[in-house]
Design an enzyme around this catalytic site. Structure first.
Site, PDB file in Angstrom:
ATOM      1  N   VAL A  68      10.125   1.707  -9.796  1.00 56.06           N
ATOM      2  CA  VAL A  68      11.513   1.335  -9.498  1.00 56.06           C
ATOM      3  C   VAL A  68      12.010   0.451 -10.636  1.00 56.06           C
ATOM      4  O   VAL A  68      11.324  -0.497 -11.042  1.00 56.06           O
ATOM      5  CB  VAL A  68      11.611   0.612  -8.139  1.00 56.06           C
ATOM      6  CG1 VAL A  68      13.036   0.137  -7.883  1.00 56.06           C
ATOM      7  CG2 VAL A  68      11.138   1.529  -7.018  1.00 56.06           C
ATOM      8  N   ARG A  92       7.066 -10.731 -12.552  1.00 54.71           N
ATOM      9  CA  ARG A  92       7.034 -11.591 -13.735  1.00 54.71           C
ATOM     10  C   ARG A  92       8.360 -11.594 -14.505  1.00 54.71           C
ATOM     11  O   ARG A  92       8.518 -12.390 -15.420  1.00 54.71           O
ATOM     12  CB  ARG A  92       5.884 -11.187 -14.660  1.00 54.71           C
ATOM     13  CG  ARG A  92       4.509 -11.505 -14.077  1.00 54.71           C
ATOM     14  CD  ARG A  92       3.386 -11.298 -15.073  1.00 54.71           C
ATOM     15  NE  ARG A  92       2.138 -11.869 -14.612  1.00 54.71           N
ATOM     16  CZ  ARG A  92       1.153 -11.185 -14.002  1.00 54.71           C
ATOM     17  NH1 ARG A  92       1.292  -9.898 -13.779  1.00 54.71           N
ATOM     18  NH2 ARG A  92       0.050 -11.802 -13.620  1.00 54.71           N
ATOM     19  N   HIS A 135       8.199  -3.138  -4.646  1.00 58.32           N
ATOM     20  CA  HIS A 135       7.264  -3.319  -3.529  1.00 58.32           C
ATOM     21  C   HIS A 135       7.811  -2.644  -2.257  1.00 58.32           C
ATOM     22  O   HIS A 135       7.064  -2.024  -1.503  1.00 58.32           O
ATOM     23  CB  HIS A 135       7.084  -4.808  -3.215  1.00 58.32           C
ATOM     24  CG  HIS A 135       6.479  -5.615  -4.318  1.00 58.32           C
ATOM     25  ND1 HIS A 135       7.170  -6.604  -4.975  1.00 58.32           N
ATOM     26  CD2 HIS A 135       5.239  -5.600  -4.863  1.00 58.32           C
ATOM     27  CE1 HIS A 135       6.386  -7.173  -5.875  1.00 58.32           C
ATOM     28  NE2 HIS A 135       5.207  -6.580  -5.839  1.00 58.32           N
TER      29      HIS A 135
HETATM   30  P1  AMP Z   1       1.897  -6.738  -7.395  1.00 57.40           P
HETATM   31  O1  AMP Z   1       2.500  -7.582  -6.312  1.00 57.40           O
HETATM   32  O2  AMP Z   1       2.524  -6.950  -8.726  1.00 57.40           O
HETATM   33  O3  AMP Z   1       0.394  -6.784  -7.407  1.00 57.40           O
HETATM   34  O4  AMP Z   1       2.270  -5.242  -7.032  1.00 57.40           O
HETATM   35  C1  AMP Z   1       1.942  -4.701  -5.775  1.00 57.40           C
HETATM   36  C2  AMP Z   1       2.181  -3.214  -5.782  1.00 57.40           C
HETATM   37  O5  AMP Z   1       3.548  -2.954  -6.087  1.00 57.40           O
HETATM   38  C3  AMP Z   1       1.347  -2.485  -6.839  1.00 57.40           C
HETATM   39  O6  AMP Z   1       0.893  -1.254  -6.288  1.00 57.40           O
HETATM   40  C4  AMP Z   1       2.350  -2.253  -7.930  1.00 57.40           C
HETATM   41  O7  AMP Z   1       2.053  -1.136  -8.752  1.00 57.40           O
HETATM   42  C5  AMP Z   1       3.613  -2.014  -7.137  1.00 57.40           C
HETATM   43  N1  AMP Z   1       4.794  -2.255  -7.971  1.00 57.40           N
HETATM   44  C6  AMP Z   1       5.054  -3.340  -8.738  1.00 57.40           C
HETATM   45  N2  AMP Z   1       6.204  -3.169  -9.414  1.00 57.40           N
HETATM   46  C7  AMP Z   1       6.687  -1.945  -9.078  1.00 57.40           C
HETATM   47  C8  AMP Z   1       7.837  -1.179  -9.462  1.00 57.40           C
HETATM   48  N3  AMP Z   1       8.738  -1.653 -10.323  1.00 57.40           N
HETATM   49  N4  AMP Z   1       7.999   0.049  -8.903  1.00 57.40           N
HETATM   50  C9  AMP Z   1       7.074   0.539  -8.027  1.00 57.40           C
HETATM   51  N5  AMP Z   1       5.973  -0.127  -7.633  1.00 57.40           N
HETATM   52  C10 AMP Z   1       5.779  -1.354  -8.152  1.00 57.40           C
END
Ligand code: AMP
Length: 281
Positions: free
Chosen positions: A176, A187, A37
């Site tokens: 990442v 998760r 994030h």
């Molecule tokens: P989420 O909080 O899971 O809805 O993710 C929010 C944003 O962070 C989304 O655009 C995801 O694709 C991005 N995101 C989640 N995990 C990663 C990661 N490991 N590397 C890069 N971006 C991520």
């Protein structure tokens, strides 16, 4: 960093930013922040002056029996991480603030949303697109940043921006990973130590496929078989799908080229994980 929970307060602050000529960047998240994030904050910062991070666990994108209630939430920790990384405005609304005006209508992701994740999680992407369109209308960003980690989500948002004429530039940030290859995910906290080890099969399978492609294999079926074998070799890992697809509509391809995406979902114990690679990246 300013923190707001009300739409009206956020709009008032952003009006001031905009009238000072600042470009607004938006990073939508569900909180429980990790380095993935935070990399989106850096990407948004490079193309905007004021970075807004939204932090909202969106009930519309969780199906019945999914983990909405137990999804990890830690606003105090998120607040510190976001401020340290240089977020200017943290928007952390309640469910009522977002859906109090009504939650009857939905955007539909169409054919692309019915595939892969959408086939396993019916209605998921309609919920994602609906909340993201609302965030676009609330924030009015010049730039929005999404992660490649959720490749189908990013693909659908690119299409929504195009088809609905949102004047917003989409940035796609690379995945990442932990040092051992596991893609960072909120998760991952669900995994036991043994499951955490087993989960390495996902990134291992994708690396194996890319290496085989670089060595000259371009037949999608052969690569799908290889990915399936690497996953099946690890007890406790059950593949949901292995998608070998083109980047615009995520339709299956028979032959793999630079830019082809291999995306997969697998269950590790009770936890469902996703990962992907864009060949040649
Ligand atoms: P989420 O909080 O899971 O809805 O993710 C929010 C944003 O962070 C989304 O655009 C995801 O694709 C991005 N995101 C989640 N995990 C990663 C990661 N490991 N590397 C890069 N971006 C991520």
């Amino acid at each position: 960093m300013r923190e707001v929970t009300a739409i009206a307060a956020l709009r008032a602050l952003l009006a001031t930013e905009r009238s000072a000529g600042r470009r607004i960047g938006l990073v939508p998240t569900m909180g429980s922040l990790h380095a993935g994030h935070l990399s989106l904050v850096d990407a948004a910062r490079r193309e905007s002056d004021t970075v807004v991070m939204s932090l909202f666990v969106n009930p519309l994108q969780f199906g019945p029996g999914e983990d909405f209630d137990r999804y990890p939430r830690d606003l105090e920790r998120d607040r510190v991480l976001a401020a340290e990384r240089g977020v200017d405005l943290l928007f952390a609304p309640t469910v009522d603030e977002i859906y109090g005006t009504g939650a009857d209508l939905r955007l539909s992701g169409g054919e692309v949303a019915a595939r892969w994740e959408g086939a396993v999680r019916p209605g998921h992407f309609d919920g994602v697109l609906t909340v993201v369109a609302k965030l676009f209308n609330i924030v009015g960003p010049d730039v929005v940043c999404f992660g490649q980690k959720d490749i189908q989500q990013a693909t659908l948002i690119r299409r929504m921006i195009r088809e609905f004429n949102f004047p917003i530039h989409l940035l796609l940030a690379p995945i990442v990973r932990e040092a051992d290859g596991l893609a960072m995910s909120s998760r991952n906290v669900y995994l036991s130590p043994a499951e955490r080890d087993a989960a390495l099969a996902l990134s291992r399978a994708l690396r194996a496929a890319e290496a085989r492609w670089r060595a000259g294999e371009s037949d999608a079926n052969a690569l799908r078989q290889l990915v399936g074998q690497v996953l099946a070799a690890v007890p406790g890992v059950v593949a949901d799908y292995i998608a070998i697809v083109e980047p615009d509509a995520l339709a299956p391809v028979a032959r793999v080229t630079r830019g082809t995406i291999v995306a997969l979902a697998a269950r590790v114990g009770r936890t469902r994980l996703i990962d992907n690679v864009i060949f040649g990246d």
